[in-house]
Design a protein around this motif. Structure first.
Motif, short mmCIF file in Angstrom:
data_model
loop_
_atom_site.label_atom_id
_atom_site.label_comp_id
_atom_site.label_asym_id
_atom_site.label_seq_id
_atom_site.Cartn_x
_atom_site.Cartn_y
_atom_site.Cartn_z
N GLY A 6 0.98 -1.02 -0.06
CA GLY A 6 0.00 0.03 -0.12
C GLY A 6 0.87 1.23 0.07
N LEU A 7 0.39 2.33 0.23
CA LEU A 7 0.96 3.93 0.17
C LEU A 7 1.71 3.80 1.41
N SER A 8 2.88 4.51 1.36
CA SER A 8 3.62 4.52 2.51
C SER A 8 3.08 5.93 3.38
N VAL A 9 3.45 5.90 4.51
CA VAL A 9 2.61 6.61 5.53
C VAL A 9 3.01 8.11 5.37
N ARG A 10 4.39 8.43 4.57
CA ARG A 10 4.78 9.57 4.18
C ARG A 10 3.94 10.15 3.07
N VAL A 11 3.59 9.27 1.91
CA VAL A 11 2.62 9.46 0.95
C VAL A 11 1.38 9.98 1.46
N SER A 16 -2.62 14.15 2.49
CA SER A 16 -3.40 14.77 3.70
C SER A 16 -3.11 16.06 3.75
N TYR A 17 -2.02 16.53 3.81
CA TYR A 17 -1.63 17.87 4.06
C TYR A 17 -2.16 18.68 2.57
N ALA A 18 -1.73 18.27 1.46
CA ALA A 18 -2.03 18.84 0.21
C ALA A 18 -3.52 19.12 0.15
N GLY A 19 -4.36 18.02 0.46
CA GLY A 19 -5.77 17.96 0.19
C GLY A 19 -6.30 19.18 1.24
N PHE A 20 -5.80 19.10 2.27
CA PHE A 20 -6.21 20.12 3.43
C PHE A 20 -6.02 21.50 2.93
N GLY A 87 4.25 19.10 2.05
CA GLY A 87 3.87 18.20 2.64
C GLY A 87 4.80 16.81 2.70
N TRP A 88 5.34 16.81 1.71
CA TRP A 88 6.30 15.80 1.54
C TRP A 88 7.68 16.13 2.44
N LEU A 89 8.02 17.27 2.30
CA LEU A 89 9.46 17.71 3.37
C LEU A 89 8.65 17.58 4.48
N LEU A 90 7.64 18.15 5.09
CA LEU A 90 7.13 18.25 6.22
C LEU A 90 6.90 16.65 6.82
#
Length: 389
Positions: A6-11, A16-20, A87-90
């Motif tokens: 499945g997708l990694s937690v980072r992805v 989630s950050y981008a969607g928010f 979001g990826w960096l954070l």
């Protein structure tokens, strides 16, 4: 457990950050547009109508809509890119401690227990998890090292009687006229020691488990029973055994707790003065615990040696000769039984020589006799000898 990829937690965190951020931006744009619709008129009259072909009336809302929508879409696209990259960096920064914990777990799985995470920074959920994992690794490493030492010592101790037996048989085979009676006696002694060692190893293995079935046990009765049983051994060594104390009610395995008490008393008798030694066994009650204390005279013990006496095959003095010398597992069994009953074992050298041992176990819940006490019963070896006669 087999799991589908499945997708990694980072992805997931990045999305989630981008969607928010996109939802927040869309709500902001909607709020601006509602404000424009409410406070901006649909049409406006210019001050100089001669320059306008339609009499100076302009549709302001349609013009704003034509200008606002493309720019709002551009802002949302920028927020999407910004949200994904940020979001990826954070997420990577936030999950860095988890990556260290995962790497340490992988190393521990491969057998490396000496590695520690030692996560820096102030306390938070990740730091608490890392500290707990470090503590678990430390306990596992200590347990594995203890098991390795125990296996090596057990192999050495079991090899000794077997090697002696082989040597005796080789000598007897080489000399047919050798005294068979003496050979049989020595083989019997060696075989007896091997059997005692094997039984002690089995008891040590069983003592480490926590039995779900527990009964009410009075340590004072066990102390008296152990002293009575070991009275002949005390007479042989010229040791006086005294028992005294109050009712000490606890819960546990009667057989294991009796073995614990017997081992303590036997150890105190065997490792004592050559003559006129004493052993004092007492029981007592504290606020939430009951206490069994065994104190004996003997040789002077250093504070550095005493903590090692509970390790398997450790002896306070040189290896004793005779059929009651023991196999060096007495206090190790006591420690295992104590831990299995949620208790503590404390050893301390006596100023005049000998050892002071204290076993502290949880008091039986709701025991009505725990605070009443019992008349202290002092018995010496001479009193028991008189009663036996």
């Amino acid at each position: 457990m087999a799991r589908r990829p499945g997708l990694s937690v980072r992805v997931k965190l990045t999305l989630s950050y981008a969607g928010f951020l996109m939802v927040a931006g869309a709500l902001l744009m909607a709020a601006v547009w509602v404000f424009l619709l409410r406070y901006v008129p649909d049409r406006a009259m210019l001050y100089n109508p001669d320059d306008s072909p339609d009499g100076g009336v302009f549709p302001i809302r349609s013009t704003l809509l034509h200008v606002f929508v493309p720019r709002a879409a551009a802002v949302l696209a920028f927020l999407l890119v910004f949200g994904l990259v940020g979001g990826w960096l954070l997420a990577g920064r936030m999950l860095a401690p988890l990556t260290r914990i995962t790497n340490a777990t992988s190393r521990a799985t491969s057998g490396s227990l000496s590695h520690r995470i030692r996560l820096p920074g102030r306390r938070d959920e990740f730091r608490e998890l890392a500290d707990a994992f470090d503590a678990m690794l430390a306990r596992l490493e200590a347990h594995v090292a203890e098991q390795q030492r125990f296996a090596a010592n057990a192999s050495h101790e079991l090899r000794t009687p077997l090697a002696v037996s082989k040597t005796l048989l080789d000598v007897a085979r080489a000399d047919p006229h050798h005294d068979s009676g003496a050979l049989v006696d020595r083989l019997h002694a060696v075989n007896t020691r091997a059997i005692e060692l094997t039984e002690a190893l089995l008891l040590l293995s069983r003592a480490g488990g926590r039995s779900s079935h527990r009964e009410h046990v009075d340590l004072s009765l066990l102390a008296e029973e152990a002293a009575e049983t070991l009275l002949p051994l005390a007479e042989t060594h010229g040791v006086t055994v005294e028992t005294c104390g109050d009712i000490a009610a606890t819960t546990g395995s009667p057989a294991l707790l009796l073995q614990l008490t017997t081992n303590l008393v036997q150890n105190a008798i065997v490792h004592n003065l050559p003559a006129e030694g004493t052993v004092r066994v007492s029981t007592g009650v504290r606020a939430d615990t009951v206490v069994l204390t065994v104190e004996n005279t003997g040789e002077q013990l250093s504070p550095q040696l005493v903590p090692t006496l509970t390790e398997p095959f450790q002896r306070g003095t040189e290896r004793l000769q005779g059929d009651r010398a023991g196999v060096g597992l007495g206090l190790a069994i006591v420690k295992k039984i104590t831990e299995a009953h949620d208790g503590t074992l404390t050893l301390a050298p006596r100023p005049g020589g000998g050892l002071h041992l204290t076993v502290e176990l949880p008091r039986r819940p709701g025991d009505p006799t725990a605070t009443e006490g019992r008349a202290r019963v002092d018995r010496t070896e001479r009193d028991r000898r008189d009663q036996s006669h």
